[in-house]
Write a protein that holds these residues in place. Structure first.
Motif, PDB file in Angstrom:
ATOM      1  N   MET A  55       0.838  -1.205   0.000  1.00  0.00           N
ATOM      2  CA  MET A  55       0.000   0.000   0.000  1.00  0.00           C
ATOM      3  C   MET A  55       0.873   1.255   0.000  1.00  0.00           C
ATOM      4  O   MET A  55       0.611   2.206  -0.741  1.00  0.00           O
ATOM      5  CB  MET A  55      -0.931  -0.003   1.213  1.00  0.00           C
ATOM      6  CG  MET A  55      -2.016  -1.055   1.165  1.00  0.00           C
ATOM      7  SD  MET A  55      -2.898  -1.254   2.743  1.00  0.00           S
ATOM      8  CE  MET A  55      -3.764   0.316   2.836  1.00  0.00           C
ATOM      9  N   VAL A  56       1.908   1.249   0.838  1.00  0.00           N
ATOM     10  CA  VAL A  56       2.826   2.395   0.901  1.00  0.00           C
ATOM     11  C   VAL A  56       3.588   2.526  -0.420  1.00  0.00           C
ATOM     12  O   VAL A  56       3.704   3.621  -0.976  1.00  0.00           O
ATOM     13  CB  VAL A  56       3.800   2.262   2.093  1.00  0.00           C
ATOM     14  CG1 VAL A  56       4.890   3.324   2.043  1.00  0.00           C
ATOM     15  CG2 VAL A  56       3.038   2.344   3.412  1.00  0.00           C
ATOM     16  N   ASN A  57       4.082   1.408  -0.934  1.00  0.00           N
ATOM     17  CA  ASN A  57       4.841   1.439  -2.195  1.00  0.00           C
ATOM     18  C   ASN A  57       3.983   1.936  -3.348  1.00  0.00           C
ATOM     19  O   ASN A  57       4.465   2.682  -4.207  1.00  0.00           O
ATOM     20  CB  ASN A  57       5.404   0.055  -2.516  1.00  0.00           C
ATOM     21  CG  ASN A  57       6.494  -0.367  -1.561  1.00  0.00           C
ATOM     22  OD1 ASN A  57       7.015   0.435  -0.790  1.00  0.00           O
ATOM     23  ND2 ASN A  57       6.826  -1.645  -1.583  1.00  0.00           N
ATOM     24  N   THR A  58       2.713   1.534  -3.384  1.00  0.00           N
ATOM     25  CA  THR A  58       1.808   1.998  -4.433  1.00  0.00           C
ATOM     26  C   THR A  58       1.574   3.497  -4.311  1.00  0.00           C
ATOM     27  O   THR A  58       1.606   4.224  -5.307  1.00  0.00           O
ATOM     28  CB  THR A  58       0.470   1.231  -4.355  1.00  0.00           C
ATOM     29  OG1 THR A  58       0.735  -0.155  -4.562  1.00  0.00           O
ATOM     30  CG2 THR A  58      -0.505   1.720  -5.409  1.00  0.00           C
ATOM     31  N   CYS A  59       1.368   3.959  -3.088  1.00  0.00           N
ATOM     32  CA  CYS A  59       1.154   5.389  -2.839  1.00  0.00           C
ATOM     33  C   CYS A  59       2.343   6.215  -3.317  1.00  0.00           C
ATOM     34  O   CYS A  59       2.174   7.291  -3.884  1.00  0.00           O
ATOM     35  CB  CYS A  59       0.916   5.604  -1.346  1.00  0.00           C
ATOM     36  SG  CYS A  59       0.797   7.319  -0.842  1.00  0.00           S
ATOM     37  N   LEU A  60       3.551   5.698  -3.095  1.00  0.00           N
ATOM     38  CA  LEU A  60       4.772   6.450  -3.418  1.00  0.00           C
ATOM     39  C   LEU A  60       5.470   5.917  -4.682  1.00  0.00           C
ATOM     40  O   LEU A  60       6.676   6.078  -4.832  1.00  0.00           O
ATOM     41  CB  LEU A  60       5.741   6.387  -2.235  1.00  0.00           C
ATOM     42  CG  LEU A  60       5.245   7.002  -0.936  1.00  0.00           C
ATOM     43  CD1 LEU A  60       6.251   6.769   0.184  1.00  0.00           C
ATOM     44  CD2 LEU A  60       4.972   8.494  -1.102  1.00  0.00           C
ATOM     45  N   ALA A  61       4.726   5.306  -5.586  1.00  0.00           N
ATOM     46  CA  ALA A  61       5.320   4.673  -6.765  1.00  0.00           C
ATOM     47  C   ALA A  61       6.217   5.628  -7.562  1.00  0.00           C
ATOM     48  O   ALA A  61       7.339   5.263  -7.937  1.00  0.00           O
ATOM     49  CB  ALA A  61       4.234   4.092  -7.664  1.00  0.00           C
ATOM     50  N   GLU A  62       5.752   6.823  -7.812  1.00  0.00           N
ATOM     51  CA  GLU A  62       6.552   7.785  -8.591  1.00  0.00           C
ATOM     52  C   GLU A  62       7.797   8.220  -7.821  1.00  0.00           C
ATOM     53  O   GLU A  62       8.885   8.316  -8.374  1.00  0.00           O
ATOM     54  CB  GLU A  62       5.707   9.004  -8.973  1.00  0.00           C
ATOM     55  CG  GLU A  62       4.689   8.728 -10.060  1.00  0.00           C
ATOM     56  CD  GLU A  62       5.320   8.193 -11.343  1.00  0.00           C
ATOM     57  OE1 GLU A  62       6.292   8.794 -11.839  1.00  0.00           O
ATOM     58  OE2 GLU A  62       4.834   7.159 -11.841  1.00  0.00           O
ATOM     59  N   GLU A  63       7.634   8.478  -6.535  1.00  0.00           N
ATOM     60  CA  GLU A  63       8.751   8.928  -5.709  1.00  0.00           C
ATOM     61  C   GLU A  63       9.827   7.843  -5.576  1.00  0.00           C
ATOM     62  O   GLU A  63      11.019   8.140  -5.575  1.00  0.00           O
ATOM     63  CB  GLU A  63       8.245   9.328  -4.318  1.00  0.00           C
ATOM     64  CG  GLU A  63       7.396  10.583  -4.299  1.00  0.00           C
ATOM     65  CD  GLU A  63       5.950  10.383  -4.734  1.00  0.00           C
ATOM     66  OE1 GLU A  63       5.220  11.378  -4.791  1.00  0.00           O
ATOM     67  OE2 GLU A  63       5.541   9.241  -5.035  1.00  0.00           O
ATOM     68  N   LEU A  64       9.395   6.590  -5.478  1.00  0.00           N
ATOM     69  CA  LEU A  64      10.350   5.492  -5.295  1.00  0.00           C
ATOM     70  C   LEU A  64      11.261   5.299  -6.511  1.00  0.00           C
ATOM     71  O   LEU A  64      12.329   4.713  -6.387  1.00  0.00           O
ATOM     72  CB  LEU A  64       9.620   4.194  -4.956  1.00  0.00           C
ATOM     73  CG  LEU A  64       8.991   4.169  -3.557  1.00  0.00           C
ATOM     74  CD1 LEU A  64       8.171   2.903  -3.359  1.00  0.00           C
ATOM     75  CD2 LEU A  64      10.053   4.291  -2.482  1.00  0.00           C
ATOM     76  N   LYS A  65      10.855   5.812  -7.653  1.00  0.00           N
ATOM     77  CA  LYS A  65      11.723   5.760  -8.841  1.00  0.00           C
ATOM     78  C   LYS A  65      12.985   6.587  -8.641  1.00  0.00           C
ATOM     79  O   LYS A  65      14.009   6.333  -9.267  1.00  0.00           O
ATOM     80  CB  LYS A  65      10.970   6.259 -10.077  1.00  0.00           C
ATOM     81  CG  LYS A  65       9.841   5.355 -10.506  1.00  0.00           C
ATOM     82  CD  LYS A  65       9.082   5.963 -11.674  1.00  0.00           C
ATOM     83  CE  LYS A  65       7.875   5.120 -12.034  1.00  0.00           C
ATOM     84  NZ  LYS A  65       7.089   5.747 -13.116  1.00  0.00           N
ATOM     85  N   GLU A  66      12.911   7.589  -7.754  1.00  0.00           N
ATOM     86  CA  GLU A  66      14.032   8.507  -7.518  1.00  0.00           C
ATOM     87  C   GLU A  66      14.797   8.200  -6.234  1.00  0.00           C
ATOM     88  O   GLU A  66      15.856   8.752  -5.997  1.00  0.00           O
ATOM     89  CB  GLU A  66      13.513   9.954  -7.443  1.00  0.00           C
ATOM     90  CG  GLU A  66      12.664  10.392  -8.621  1.00  0.00           C
ATOM     91  CD  GLU A  66      13.449  10.474  -9.908  1.00  0.00           C
ATOM     92  OE1 GLU A  66      14.628  10.869  -9.863  1.00  0.00           O
ATOM     93  OE2 GLU A  66      12.878  10.121 -10.957  1.00  0.00           O
ATOM     94  N   ILE A  67      14.215   7.347  -5.399  1.00  0.00           N
ATOM     95  CA  ILE A  67      14.813   7.043  -4.099  1.00  0.00           C
ATOM     96  C   ILE A  67      15.617   5.752  -4.204  1.00  0.00           C
ATOM     97  O   ILE A  67      15.151   4.771  -4.766  1.00  0.00           O
ATOM     98  CB  ILE A  67      13.708   6.905  -3.027  1.00  0.00           C
ATOM     99  CG1 ILE A  67      12.980   8.245  -2.857  1.00  0.00           C
ATOM    100  CG2 ILE A  67      14.286   6.432  -1.710  1.00  0.00           C
ATOM    101  CD1 ILE A  67      11.760   8.178  -1.960  1.00  0.00           C
ATOM    102  N   HIS A  68      16.819   5.752  -3.650  1.00  0.00           N
ATOM    103  CA  HIS A  68      17.699   4.584  -3.753  1.00  0.00           C
ATOM    104  C   HIS A  68      17.483   3.570  -2.634  1.00  0.00           C
ATOM    105  O   HIS A  68      17.687   2.374  -2.829  1.00  0.00           O
ATOM    106  CB  HIS A  68      19.161   5.027  -3.776  1.00  0.00           C
ATOM    107  CG  HIS A  68      19.475   5.892  -4.952  1.00  0.00           C
ATOM    108  ND1 HIS A  68      19.599   5.404  -6.220  1.00  0.00           N
ATOM    109  CD2 HIS A  68      19.653   7.223  -5.050  1.00  0.00           C
ATOM    110  CE1 HIS A  68      19.855   6.395  -7.057  1.00  0.00           C
ATOM    111  NE2 HIS A  68      19.883   7.520  -6.366  1.00  0.00           N
TER     112      HIS A  68
END
Length: 86
Positions: A55-68
């Motif tokens: 649920m958290v990963n889906t919410c932040l899907a776009e942001e996680l592309k930039e986070i290592h």
């Protein structure tokens, strides 16, 4: 897109109806490449850990592309109250 701790916090509060969110930039020089989050939401009630994290990963899907690196802890309000009293 500039990812900030405030942006992540606001998005989690809005999309997961989180009652508490703590976001820490754990990058060596606070360069927004690594985050540690604690999310408390009643939407996690009755859900296994993996589903909560999804649920958290889906919410932040776009942001996680930039986070290592991204570390998360997901709790229900009841679990949060128990943890705080320990």
């Amino acid at each position: 897109m500039a990812i900030t701790a405030d942006h992540i916090r606001d998005k989690l509060i809005k999309e997961l109806a989180a009652v508490y969110v703590d976001v820490e930039d754990t990058s060596p020089n606070r360069c927004a490449a690594s985050y540690k989050v604690l999310v408390v939401s009643s939407q996690f009630e009755g859900k296994p850990l993996l589903q909560r994290h999804r649920m958290v990963n889906t919410c932040l899907a776009e942001e996680l592309k930039e986070i290592h690196a991204f570390e998360q802890k997901t709790l229900t309000p009841e679990q949060w109250e128990k943890q705080k009293s320990q």
